[in-house]
Design a protein around this motif. Structure first.
Motif, PDB file in Angstrom:
ATOM      1  N   ALA A 156      14.181   6.127  10.076  1.00 22.84           N
ATOM      2  CA  ALA A 156      14.256   6.551  11.426  1.00 22.84           C
ATOM      3  C   ALA A 156      15.325   7.508  11.782  1.00 22.84           C
ATOM      4  CB  ALA A 156      14.187   5.363  12.298  1.00 22.84           C
ATOM      5  N   SER A 157      16.579   7.238  11.152  1.00 18.97           N
ATOM      6  CA  SER A 157      17.619   7.961  11.245  1.00 18.97           C
ATOM      7  C   SER A 157      18.331   8.739   9.964  1.00 18.97           C
ATOM      8  CB  SER A 157      18.788   7.123  11.972  1.00 18.97           C
ATOM      9  OG  SER A 157      19.174   6.338  11.053  1.00 18.97           O
ATOM     10  N   ALA A 158      18.866   9.807  10.244  1.00 15.41           N
ATOM     11  CA  ALA A 158      19.365  10.541   8.940  1.00 15.41           C
ATOM     12  C   ALA A 158      20.916  10.118   8.583  1.00 15.41           C
ATOM     13  CB  ALA A 158      19.374  11.972   9.252  1.00 15.41           C
ATOM     14  N   TYR A 159      21.575   9.362   8.996  1.00 13.25           N
ATOM     15  CA  TYR A 159      22.902   9.187   8.921  1.00 13.25           C
ATOM     16  C   TYR A 159      23.364   9.225   7.515  1.00 13.25           C
ATOM     17  CZ  TYR A 159      23.395   8.357  14.021  1.00 13.25           C
ATOM     18  OH  TYR A 159      23.274   8.716  15.207  1.00 13.25           O
ATOM     19  N   ASP A 160      22.623   7.905   6.747  1.00 16.57           N
ATOM     20  CA  ASP A 160      22.898   7.633   5.253  1.00 16.57           C
ATOM     21  C   ASP A 160      22.413   8.777   4.468  1.00 16.57           C
ATOM     22  OD1 ASP A 160      23.846   5.228   5.932  1.00 16.57           O
ATOM     23  OD2 ASP A 160      22.070   4.196   5.330  1.00 16.57           O
ATOM     24  N   CYS A 161      21.454   9.567   4.800  1.00 16.07           N
ATOM     25  CA  CYS A 161      20.866  10.696   4.241  1.00 16.07           C
ATOM     26  C   CYS A 161      21.866  11.967   4.178  1.00 16.07           C
ATOM     27  CB  CYS A 161      19.580  11.130   4.706  1.00 16.07           C
ATOM     28  SG  CYS A 161      18.100   9.733   4.486  1.00 16.07           S
ATOM     29  N   PHE A 162      23.003  11.960   4.861  1.00 17.73           N
ATOM     30  CA  PHE A 162      23.809  13.023   4.715  1.00 17.73           C
ATOM     31  C   PHE A 162      24.702  13.001   3.583  1.00 17.73           C
ATOM     32  CE2 PHE A 162      22.660  14.163   9.081  1.00 17.73           C
ATOM     33  CZ  PHE A 162      22.921  15.500   9.044  1.00 17.73           C
ATOM     34  N   TYR A 163      24.927  11.616   3.188  1.00 13.58           N
ATOM     35  CA  TYR A 163      25.550  11.248   1.904  1.00 13.58           C
ATOM     36  C   TYR A 163      24.805  11.801   0.757  1.00 13.58           C
ATOM     37  CZ  TYR A 163      28.847   8.484   4.774  1.00 13.58           C
ATOM     38  OH  TYR A 163      29.874   8.183   5.677  1.00 13.58           O
ATOM     39  N   VAL A 164      23.516  11.197   0.739  1.00 14.27           N
ATOM     40  CA  VAL A 164      22.682  11.646   0.029  1.00 14.27           C
ATOM     41  C   VAL A 164      22.394  12.988  -0.344  1.00 14.27           C
ATOM     42  CG1 VAL A 164      20.175  11.367  -1.090  1.00 14.27           C
ATOM     43  CG2 VAL A 164      21.522   9.303   0.167  1.00 14.27           C
ATOM     44  N   ALA A 165      22.290  13.802   0.686  1.00 17.78           N
ATOM     45  CA  ALA A 165      22.141  15.305   0.509  1.00 17.78           C
ATOM     46  C   ALA A 165      23.316  16.189  -0.008  1.00 17.78           C
ATOM     47  CB  ALA A 165      21.667  15.831   1.973  1.00 17.78           C
ATOM     48  N   LEU A 166      24.320  15.633   0.453  1.00 14.14           N
ATOM     49  CA  LEU A 166      25.605  16.112   0.001  1.00 14.14           C
ATOM     50  C   LEU A 166      25.489  15.923  -1.499  1.00 14.14           C
ATOM     51  CD1 LEU A 166      28.056  17.423   0.719  1.00 14.14           C
ATOM     52  CD2 LEU A 166      29.344  15.554   1.117  1.00 14.14           C
ATOM     53  N   ALA A 167      25.351  14.857  -2.063  1.00 13.38           N
ATOM     54  CA  ALA A 167      25.604  14.590  -3.423  1.00 13.38           C
ATOM     55  C   ALA A 167      24.541  15.348  -4.046  1.00 13.38           C
ATOM     56  CB  ALA A 167      25.257  13.168  -3.553  1.00 13.38           C
ATOM     57  N   GLU A 168      23.264  15.534  -3.582  1.00 11.19           N
ATOM     58  CA  GLU A 168      22.573  16.478  -4.115  1.00 11.19           C
ATOM     59  C   GLU A 168      22.965  18.187  -4.245  1.00 11.19           C
ATOM     60  OE1 GLU A 168      17.587  16.444  -4.209  1.00 11.19           O
ATOM     61  OE2 GLU A 168      18.276  17.193  -2.362  1.00 11.19           O
ATOM     62  N   LEU A 169      23.402  18.153  -3.062  1.00 11.05           N
ATOM     63  CA  LEU A 169      23.725  19.830  -3.125  1.00 11.05           C
ATOM     64  C   LEU A 169      24.969  20.072  -3.858  1.00 11.05           C
ATOM     65  CD1 LEU A 169      23.402  20.525   0.867  1.00 11.05           C
ATOM     66  CD2 LEU A 169      21.968  21.379  -1.170  1.00 11.05           C
ATOM     67  N   LEU A 170      25.866  19.305  -3.945  1.00  9.60           N
ATOM     68  CA  LEU A 170      27.131  19.516  -4.826  1.00  9.60           C
ATOM     69  C   LEU A 170      26.918  19.162  -6.314  1.00  9.60           C
ATOM     70  CD1 LEU A 170      30.059  18.125  -2.356  1.00  9.60           C
ATOM     71  CD2 LEU A 170      28.996  20.770  -2.660  1.00  9.60           C
ATOM     72  N   GLN A 171      25.901  18.397  -6.496  1.00 12.61           N
ATOM     73  CA  GLN A 171      25.515  17.947  -7.877  1.00 12.61           C
ATOM     74  C   GLN A 171      26.671  17.151  -8.174  1.00 12.61           C
ATOM     75  OE1 GLN A 171      24.694  21.241 -10.383  1.00 12.61           O
ATOM     76  NE2 GLN A 171      22.819  21.717  -9.011  1.00 12.61           N
ATOM     77  N   GLY A 172      26.975  16.161  -7.578  1.00 10.12           N
ATOM     78  CA  GLY A 172      27.850  14.886  -7.990  1.00 10.12           C
ATOM     79  C   GLY A 172      27.361  13.719  -7.921  1.00 10.12           C
ATOM     80  N   GLU A 173      27.939  12.603  -8.101  1.00 16.97           N
ATOM     81  CA  GLU A 173      27.657  11.219  -8.012  1.00 16.97           C
ATOM     82  C   GLU A 173      27.833  10.649  -6.541  1.00 16.97           C
ATOM     83  OE1 GLU A 173      29.621   8.953 -10.813  1.00 16.97           O
ATOM     84  OE2 GLU A 173      28.283   9.909 -12.800  1.00 16.97           O
ATOM     85  N   LEU A 174      26.954   9.992  -6.107  1.00 18.78           N
ATOM     86  CA  LEU A 174      27.179   9.307  -4.842  1.00 18.78           C
ATOM     87  C   LEU A 174      27.623   7.732  -5.048  1.00 18.78           C
ATOM     88  CD1 LEU A 174      26.960   8.788  -1.656  1.00 18.78           C
ATOM     89  CD2 LEU A 174      24.481   8.686  -1.948  1.00 18.78           C
ATOM     90  N   TRP A 175      28.438   7.178  -4.696  1.00 25.25           N
ATOM     91  CA  TRP A 175      29.073   6.111  -4.603  1.00 25.25           C
ATOM     92  C   TRP A 175      28.986   5.194  -3.586  1.00 25.25           C
ATOM     93  CZ3 TRP A 175      31.605   3.645  -9.168  1.00 25.25           C
ATOM     94  CH2 TRP A 175      31.815   4.292 -10.270  1.00 25.25           C
ATOM     95  N   THR A 176      28.263   4.025  -3.562  1.00 29.01           N
ATOM     96  CA  THR A 176      27.979   3.214  -2.536  1.00 29.01           C
ATOM     97  C   THR A 176      28.052   1.845  -2.697  1.00 29.01           C
ATOM     98  OG1 THR A 176      26.388   3.124  -0.542  1.00 29.01           O
ATOM     99  CG2 THR A 176      25.387   3.416  -2.722  1.00 29.01           C
ATOM    100  N   ALA A 177      28.232   1.036  -1.678  1.00 25.33           N
ATOM    101  CA  ALA A 177      28.029  -0.189  -1.565  1.00 25.33           C
ATOM    102  C   ALA A 177      26.711  -0.902  -0.715  1.00 25.33           C
ATOM    103  CB  ALA A 177      29.214  -0.950  -0.937  1.00 25.33           C
ATOM    104  N   ASP A 178      26.031   0.281  -0.535  1.00 27.45           N
ATOM    105  CA  ASP A 178      24.861  -0.049   0.509  1.00 27.45           C
ATOM    106  C   ASP A 178      23.613  -0.411  -0.580  1.00 27.45           C
ATOM    107  OD1 ASP A 178      22.569   0.094   2.071  1.00 27.45           O
ATOM    108  OD2 ASP A 178      23.582   1.513   3.445  1.00 27.45           O
ATOM    109  N   ARG A 179      23.416  -1.532  -0.779  1.00 31.60           N
ATOM    110  CA  ARG A 179      22.273  -1.938  -1.682  1.00 31.60           C
ATOM    111  C   ARG A 179      20.764  -1.064  -1.096  1.00 31.60           C
ATOM    112  NH1 ARG A 179      22.091  -7.532  -1.943  1.00 31.60           N
ATOM    113  NH2 ARG A 179      23.745  -7.357  -3.130  1.00 31.60           N
ATOM    114  N   LYS A 180      20.503  -1.512  -0.110  1.00 35.24           N
ATOM    115  CA  LYS A 180      19.402  -0.958   0.535  1.00 35.24           C
ATOM    116  C   LYS A 180      19.296   0.765   0.095  1.00 35.24           C
ATOM    117  CE  LYS A 180      18.319  -4.073   4.061  1.00 35.24           C
ATOM    118  NZ  LYS A 180      17.993  -4.290   5.501  1.00 35.24           N
ATOM    119  N   LEU A 181      20.405   1.311   0.341  1.00 35.77           N
ATOM    120  CA  LEU A 181      20.546   2.890   0.060  1.00 35.77           C
ATOM    121  C   LEU A 181      20.132   3.283  -1.321  1.00 35.77           C
ATOM    122  CD1 LEU A 181      20.672   5.838   1.373  1.00 35.77           C
ATOM    123  CD2 LEU A 181      23.200   5.524   0.994  1.00 35.77           C
TER     124      LEU A 181
END
Length: 143
Positions: free
Chosen positions: A102-127
């Motif tokens: 319903a919201s895009a907040y977490d997806c900004f991290y995901v999108a940035l990782a995809e655009l920069l072609q880097g690894e996304l490190w998270t402690a958010d299990r659901k994400l």
């Protein structure tokens, strides 16, 4: 060793707050710094870290003094903040739809990782589970 890393607020906060995984997260940060791995986060990271610290003070889980020290530590991590341009916003929106959120907040991290072609490190299990990409790293406790 990744060429670059995106860290989300959950990773940062788990690293700053006392827990069983805190030493491991500091160790990982040291490895990145020793190997000159650039760290990135979207602008949202600043808001989320600050807001969570304020909430912890409000609910008397930490003191104001502790929150100030933790905020100093967070900003000392040498994380390059990326402002949302049209491309990042569009990628975040696509990830939001893809993950049926319903919201895009977490997806900004995901999108940035995809655009920069880097690894996304998270402690958010659901994400982590929702995204399911090999360029994501989960650092929380196993479930």
């Amino acid at each position: 060793m990744p060429s670059l890393v995106i860290v989300d607020a959950s990773y940062t906060l788990r690293m700053l707050l006392p827990s069983s995984i805190q030493p491991r997260l500091f160790e990982q940060m040291d490895i990145w710094q020793e190997n000159d791995v650039p760290l990135y986060a979207p602008t949202l990271w600043r808001y989320e870290v600050t807001s969570t610290l304020a909430k912890l003070v409000h609910f008397r889980e930490i003191t104001e003094e502790t929150s100030d020290k933790m905020l100093d530590m967070a900003f000392a991590l040498d994380i390059s903040i990326i402002a949302p341009d049209e491309s990042l916003c569009r990628h975040a929106l696509r990830w939001t739809f893809r993950l049926k959120r319903a919201s895009a907040y977490d997806c900004f991290y995901v999108a940035l990782a995809e655009l920069l072609q880097g690894e996304l490190w998270t402690a958010d299990r659901k994400l982590f589970r929702a995204v399911g990409q090999d360029w994501m790293r989960y650092v929380g406790t196993p479930a």
